[in-house]
Motif scaffolding. Structure first.
Motif, short mmCIF file in Angstrom:
data_model
loop_
_atom_site.label_atom_id
_atom_site.label_comp_id
_atom_site.label_asym_id
_atom_site.label_seq_id
_atom_site.Cartn_x
_atom_site.Cartn_y
_atom_site.Cartn_z
N ALA A 103 59.90 34.88 29.74
CA ALA A 103 60.21 34.87 31.23
C ALA A 103 60.13 36.29 31.48
N ALA A 104 60.64 37.25 30.53
CA ALA A 104 60.68 38.77 30.79
C ALA A 104 59.24 39.02 30.90
N MET A 105 58.07 38.53 30.22
CA MET A 105 56.72 39.14 30.26
C MET A 105 55.96 38.43 31.47
N ALA A 106 56.33 37.34 31.82
CA ALA A 106 55.39 36.44 32.81
C ALA A 106 55.53 37.20 34.13
N PRO A 107 56.37 37.91 34.73
CA PRO A 107 56.08 38.50 35.93
C PRO A 107 55.06 39.32 36.03
N CYS A 108 54.71 39.99 34.99
CA CYS A 108 53.57 41.01 34.97
C CYS A 108 52.18 40.35 35.48
N PRO A 109 51.67 39.34 34.79
CA PRO A 109 50.46 38.98 35.16
C PRO A 109 50.52 38.11 36.57
N TYR A 110 51.82 37.48 36.88
CA TYR A 110 51.78 36.92 37.95
C TYR A 110 51.98 37.83 39.22
N VAL A 111 52.74 38.88 39.13
CA VAL A 111 52.54 39.88 40.30
C VAL A 111 51.18 40.47 40.48
N TYR A 112 50.52 40.65 39.37
CA TYR A 112 49.24 41.41 39.66
C TYR A 112 48.31 40.21 40.20
N GLN A 113 48.01 38.85 39.83
CA GLN A 113 47.46 37.84 40.34
C GLN A 113 47.83 37.72 41.86
N VAL A 114 49.05 37.40 42.14
CA VAL A 114 49.21 37.29 43.62
C VAL A 114 49.17 38.41 44.34
N ILE A 115 49.39 39.56 44.22
CA ILE A 115 49.13 40.86 44.88
C ILE A 115 47.52 40.81 44.91
N ALA A 116 46.69 40.67 44.23
CA ALA A 116 45.21 40.82 44.26
C ALA A 116 44.71 39.86 45.13
N GLN A 117 45.05 38.52 44.82
CA GLN A 117 44.53 37.41 45.89
C GLN A 117 44.95 37.78 47.25
N GLN A 118 46.13 38.41 47.59
CA GLN A 118 46.57 38.46 48.90
C GLN A 118 45.59 39.78 49.70
N ALA A 119 45.43 40.79 48.59
CA ALA A 119 44.79 42.08 49.07
C ALA A 119 43.32 41.45 49.43
N LEU A 120 42.54 40.58 48.92
CA LEU A 120 41.08 40.28 49.02
C LEU A 120 41.11 39.58 50.47
N LYS A 121 42.22 39.14 50.84
CA LYS A 121 42.34 38.65 52.06
C LYS A 121 42.63 39.57 53.40
N ASP A 122 43.14 40.51 52.95
CA ASP A 122 43.73 41.51 53.83
C ASP A 122 42.54 42.18 54.56
N ARG A 123 42.98 42.17 56.04
CA ARG A 123 41.77 43.06 56.64
C ARG A 123 42.13 44.61 56.47
N LYS A 124 42.90 44.98 55.97
CA LYS A 124 43.14 46.52 55.77
C LYS A 124 42.56 46.92 54.43
N LEU A 125 42.07 45.70 53.83
CA LEU A 125 41.22 46.23 52.48
C LEU A 125 40.01 47.04 52.66
N ASN A 126 39.99 48.35 52.00
CA ASN A 126 38.78 49.05 52.27
C ASN A 126 37.68 48.60 51.37
N ASN A 127 36.72 47.96 51.98
CA ASN A 127 35.67 47.45 51.04
C ASN A 127 34.69 48.59 50.46
N SER A 128 34.58 49.68 51.21
CA SER A 128 33.67 50.75 50.63
C SER A 128 34.39 51.47 49.34
N SER A 129 35.81 51.25 49.19
CA SER A 129 36.42 51.92 48.16
C SER A 129 36.12 51.11 46.70
N VAL A 130 35.95 51.98 45.74
CA VAL A 130 35.74 51.11 44.31
C VAL A 130 37.03 50.48 43.96
N LEU A 131 38.35 50.71 44.30
CA LEU A 131 39.62 50.00 44.21
C LEU A 131 39.27 48.63 44.39
#
Length: 231
Positions: A132-160
């Motif tokens: 339970a202490a370890m699980a938020p690490c991958p979960y936070v990254y998963q949720v944030i990444a999935q949300q970012a790919l739908k965000d209109r602010k995402l700079n698609n020209s950036s390598v990030l």
């Protein structure tokens, strides 16, 4: 609702705050400072080394061989697989990843996070506490990444963009297995122990927020007085 789902639901407001904080917002727009990017890489290299060590501490607590195999595979992934995500940020700043992480950092927030996981690994017999202490690490990254790919602010020209793409899928299997382990290992837990496990999960979610923020501000130890003065 399963217990793992309950933990995720309870953490959502913290993850929303992480997404809106400066580090992730600058990642979205491709404007993250070079100093913050390097600090994050250096701190995360130290963090992941300890994360692998904590996986190893869980092995004796596992009764099923397939759970042991999972832990061994995750150690291997940390050693080899997740470096790919780090190299994306290194490409963003235009420097070699191995050269960047030659300089070590051990900031207060990272130190607190790592010790939180070790505390659960060493003081709690039921592996559910540590997971339970370890699980938020991958979960936070998963949720944030999935949300970012739908965000209109995402700079698609950036390598990030590749960083978000990596974490939007690479964490899926790990998150699912952590969920299964948490649900299986908490079946016979008392209400008091369930509260402790939930606290471990939520505290780590807060630690995730502080980890990103410490990189954003390049957090340092401040001992005060002459102790903190450079010679």
């Amino acid at each position: 609702m399963t217990f793992s789902q309950e933990l995720k639901t309870a953490s959502q407001s913290i993850i929303d705050d992480i997404y809106q904080d400066g580090f992730i917002q600058d990642m979205l727009t491709g404007t993250l400072s070079e100093a913050a990017a390097k600090f994050y890489l250096r701190a995360d290299a130290s963090y992941l080394k300890e994360f692998a060590n904590i996986y190893a501490l869980l092995i004796p607590k596992m009764e099923k061989l397939e759970d042991v195999q999972f832990l061994v595979e995750q150690i291997q992934f940390i050693v080899e697989g997740e470096v790919e995500a780090h190299e994306i940020i290194a490409d963003f700043v235009g420097e070699n990843y191995d050269a960047i992480v030659q300089e070590k950092v051990w900031p207060p927030s990272g130190d607190h996070y790592i010790k939180h996981m070790y505390y659960n690994a060493y003081t709690k017999e039921n592996a559910a506490h540590t997971i339970a202490a370890m699980a938020p690490c991958p979960y936070v990254y998963q949720v944030i990444a999935q949300q970012a790919l739908k965000d209109r602010k995402l700079n698609n020209s950036s390598v990030l963009v590749k960083w978000f793409e990596f974490y939007s899928t690479e964490m899926d299997a790990l998150v699912n297995i952590f969920d299964q382990l948490i649900d299986r290992l908490t079946v016979n837990c008392s209400n008091e122990e369930l509260v402790q496990i939930k606290d471990a999960f939520l505290q780590s979610t807060i630690h995730e927020r502080r980890f990103f923020n410490m990189a954003y501000v390049q957090e340092e130890w401040n001992y005060g007085g002459k102790v903190n003065e450079k010679a």
